[in-house]
Design a protein around this motif. Structure first.
Motif, short mmCIF file in Angstrom:
data_model
loop_
_atom_site.label_atom_id
_atom_site.label_comp_id
_atom_site.label_asym_id
_atom_site.label_seq_id
_atom_site.Cartn_x
_atom_site.Cartn_y
_atom_site.Cartn_z
N ALA A 31 -63.16 4.47 -9.76
CA ALA A 31 -62.61 4.48 -11.11
C ALA A 31 -62.13 3.08 -11.47
O ALA A 31 -61.73 2.31 -10.59
CB ALA A 31 -61.45 5.47 -11.21
N LEU A 85 -67.01 7.03 -11.95
CA LEU A 85 -66.29 7.77 -12.99
C LEU A 85 -66.28 7.00 -14.30
O LEU A 85 -66.36 5.78 -14.32
CB LEU A 85 -64.84 8.03 -12.55
CG LEU A 85 -64.63 8.79 -11.24
CD1 LEU A 85 -63.15 9.02 -11.01
CD2 LEU A 85 -65.38 10.11 -11.24
N ILE A 105 -62.53 15.18 -15.75
CA ILE A 105 -62.03 14.47 -14.58
C ILE A 105 -60.85 15.21 -13.95
O ILE A 105 -60.71 15.29 -12.73
CB ILE A 105 -61.66 13.02 -14.94
CG1 ILE A 105 -62.94 12.23 -15.24
CG2 ILE A 105 -60.88 12.34 -13.83
CD1 ILE A 105 -62.71 10.83 -15.73
N MET A 135 -55.10 7.52 -12.54
CA MET A 135 -56.13 7.88 -11.58
C MET A 135 -55.57 7.94 -10.16
O MET A 135 -55.90 8.84 -9.38
CB MET A 135 -57.29 6.88 -11.66
CG MET A 135 -57.98 6.84 -13.01
SD MET A 135 -58.53 8.46 -13.60
CE MET A 135 -59.79 8.85 -12.40
#
Length: 209
Positions: A31, A85, A105, A135
């Motif tokens: 990410a 991602l 997600i 994240m």
């Protein structure tokens, strides 16, 4: 021993949970905010020039992109993937699409059993933005290990690199304890590539030189 990530090939792009590969293998997700250097980092780890798209237009990754690097003749029961991602930040996309990504997600992180770790890519000059922390929070809340790459380190002198890394490490420890590791990285100069590759290989239970 050869770098197993050199075998990585594009497999599929998923826009919803039904399009994901069967759950039960090993996956490591990557990410990063748009312009943080995520594609460059993936390409450097895999020793491939254009595996992940590198674009001057940030935010092009609009799905979960899976890269498969298990040889087809390999009969191991668990498939192994790298997962790119969607990036945020400068991405000029409709709000409803961003909301869809967010929900997708969120479900991916809370339900995906194959997920073994998360690599978060941050521009060393602009670390710890809200998206980065969000994240990392996903991974820590799930009990997964996370590793932060402070990319574009070649833009700074060695002293500045170390100063930023130590500051980020302190902030990570205060927020997440020992769940998140941090390193300096440059896809351009290849600084820290071996270290990052070893972290990912360990999570995927891959032998590596």
């Amino acid at each position: 021993m050869a770098n197993p990530f050199q075998r990585a090939r594009y497999m599929l792009s998923a826009h919803n949970m039904a399009q994901l590969p069967p759950d039960g293998g090993f996956e490591v997700a990557f990410a990063g905010r748009s312009n943080a250097g995520k594609s460059t980092a993936l390409n450097a780890i895999c020793q491939q020039g254009s595996l992940a798209r590198v674009s001057k237009t940030p935010g092009r990754t609009q799905q979960l992109v899976f890269f498969d690097f298990t040889p087809k003749q390999n009969e191991e029961p668990a498939a192994k993937y790298l997962v790119d991602l969607p990036g945020y930040g400068y991405a000029k996309v409709p709000k409803d699409l961003q909301a869809h990504w967010q929900a997708f997600i969120d479900r991916y992180f809370t339900t995906r059993e194959a997920l073994k770790g998360l690599v978060v890519i941050m521009d060393i000059r602009h670390p710890l933005k809200d998206y980065d922390l969000q994240m990392l929070g996903y991974a820590v809340n799930r009990g997964l290990p996370a590793h932060a790459l402070l990319t574009k380190a070649d833009k700074l002198g060695r002293g500045q690199q170390m100063q930023t890394m130590h500051a980020v490490s302190r902030e990570m420890h205060s927020r997440f304890g020992d769940s998140v590791s941090v390193q300096v990285f440059s896809g351009e100069s290849k600084q820290g590539v071996d270290e990052a590759r070893a972290v990912v290989a360990n999570w995927l239970e891959l032998p590596i030189a």
